[in-house]
Scaffold this active site. Structure first.
Site, short mmCIF file in Angstrom:
data_model
loop_
_atom_site.label_atom_id
_atom_site.label_comp_id
_atom_site.label_asym_id
_atom_site.label_seq_id
_atom_site.Cartn_x
_atom_site.Cartn_y
_atom_site.Cartn_z
N HIS A 191 -27.91 35.64 22.91
CA HIS A 191 -27.91 35.05 24.24
C HIS A 191 -27.14 33.73 24.26
CE1 HIS A 191 -30.10 32.31 27.23
NE2 HIS A 191 -29.43 33.16 27.98
N SER A 192 -26.33 33.53 25.28
CA SER A 192 -25.69 32.25 25.58
C SER A 192 -24.88 31.71 24.40
CB SER A 192 -26.76 31.26 26.04
OG SER A 192 -26.20 30.10 26.60
N ARG A 193 -25.20 30.52 23.89
CA ARG A 193 -24.48 29.99 22.73
C ARG A 193 -24.63 30.91 21.53
NH1 ARG A 193 -25.29 26.40 18.33
NH2 ARG A 193 -23.43 25.13 17.87
N ALA A 242 -24.61 34.07 21.73
CA ALA A 242 -23.63 35.13 21.95
C ALA A 242 -22.24 34.68 21.50
CB ALA A 242 -23.61 35.53 23.43
N HIS A 262 -29.82 32.59 34.10
CA HIS A 262 -29.24 32.51 32.77
C HIS A 262 -30.17 33.10 31.70
CE1 HIS A 262 -26.69 31.18 29.57
NE2 HIS A 262 -27.55 30.29 29.12
#
Length: 294
Positions: A105-107, A109, A268
């Site tokens: 997820h997010s960073r 990813a 998010h």
């Protein structure tokens, strides 16, 4: 007696050259190995809502360095994507995984994509949530990026974490932070991400995580990494996620036939809330290598 999803995991520790990474192992130890990487200032509880739907996998969700209950880097070190890549490989080695997939997820990813591009022979598949590659910088921005990073490192190195009088106060702060969260999602992250401090609680995250990077990738470098991430990739984006994320990522994804993108309801942290089951249902056969419909 049935166990709640919060209890259906094993707490494990991974030793990377003497540095300890805390993690939760979910599902079937004989299943397809999947390493789960959370976002910036989150922790492995980020995957608590999805993990029960992925019980066929051997899912190991880690606290990245400086987060949750994992080790903090030396005060002279830096929290960069580059050092995270080494940790990812160290985690896989500690688990005895010659090859593996990633859920991120997010960073996390971004870390997963760059790790997969750097060592594509080790990474089978990527299941990503609201993140793919970092926004590119320009060469002209490099001097100011370096200055900002150095100044922030000095500032945050000496910073003491805020102390909250109770878990409820910490949950309220996390719930109303940069990315709004439900009470349950905020509580899961807080319970994993605080430690006792006198009569209250403080974040267990390393304050140095707040400092920006000393150097960032320009557009040709971002595209070079993305071009080398040739394994199958599925990307779930929140319809109400980070502003401009879909508009930035969709054109990149459409240029790479190995990337399949789908939008889901939510912000998010969509994987921690209403879309957790739907995203897991989309990811599960993919991570198992069953080549389901796009």
């Amino acid at each position: 007696m049935s166990r709640s999803p919060r209890d259906a995991f094993r707490e494990i520790t991974l030793d990377i050259q003497g540095n300890l990474i805390a993690a939760r192992q979910w599902g079937n130890p004989e299943g397809v190995p999947v390493l789960a990487l959370h976002g910036w200032l989150d922790n492995c509880a980020s995957f608590d809502a999805m993990a029960p739907f992925l019980a066929e996998l051997n899912l190991v969700a880690v606290d990245l360095a400086g987060h949750g209950q994992s080790y903090h880097r030396h005060r002279d070190a830096n929290y960069t994507v580059w050092t995270e890549i080494e940790d990812v490989l160290g985690m896989a080695d500690a688990l005895g995984w010659a090859s593996f997939s990633m859920l991120a997820h997010s960073r996390g990813a971004v870390i997963a994509t760059i790790a997969a591009a750097t060592f594509p022979e080790r990474v089978c598949r990527l299941a990503l949530i609201d993140g793919l590659v970092p926004p590119p910088t320009t060469d002209a921005e490099a001097p100011e990026t370096l200055r900002k990073g150095i100044e922030q490192r000095a500032r945050y190195r000496a910073r003491n974490s805020k102390v909250f009088e109770s878990l409820e106060v910490a949950v309220a702060a996390r719930k109303n932070g940069l990315f709004k969260l439900s009470d349950d999602a905020a509580r899961r992250l807080v319970e994993r991400g605080v430690c006792r401090s006198g009569e209250g609680y403080r974040w267990s995250n390393d304050p140095q995580l707040l400092a920006s990077s000393l150097a960032k990738l320009n557009e040709p470098q971002v595209l070079a990494f993305l071009d080398r991430a040739i394994m199958p990739i599925r990307l779930a984006l929140g319809k109400d996620g980070i502003q401009g994320m879909i508009e930035r990522i969709r054109p990149l994804a459409e240029q790479h036939p190995n990337i399949v993108l789908r939008e889901f309801p939510g912000g998010h942290h969509l994987h921690m809330e209403e879309s957790a089951g739907a995203i897991a249902a989309w990811f599960l056969p993919f991570l198992k290598g069953e080549n389901p419909p796009r």
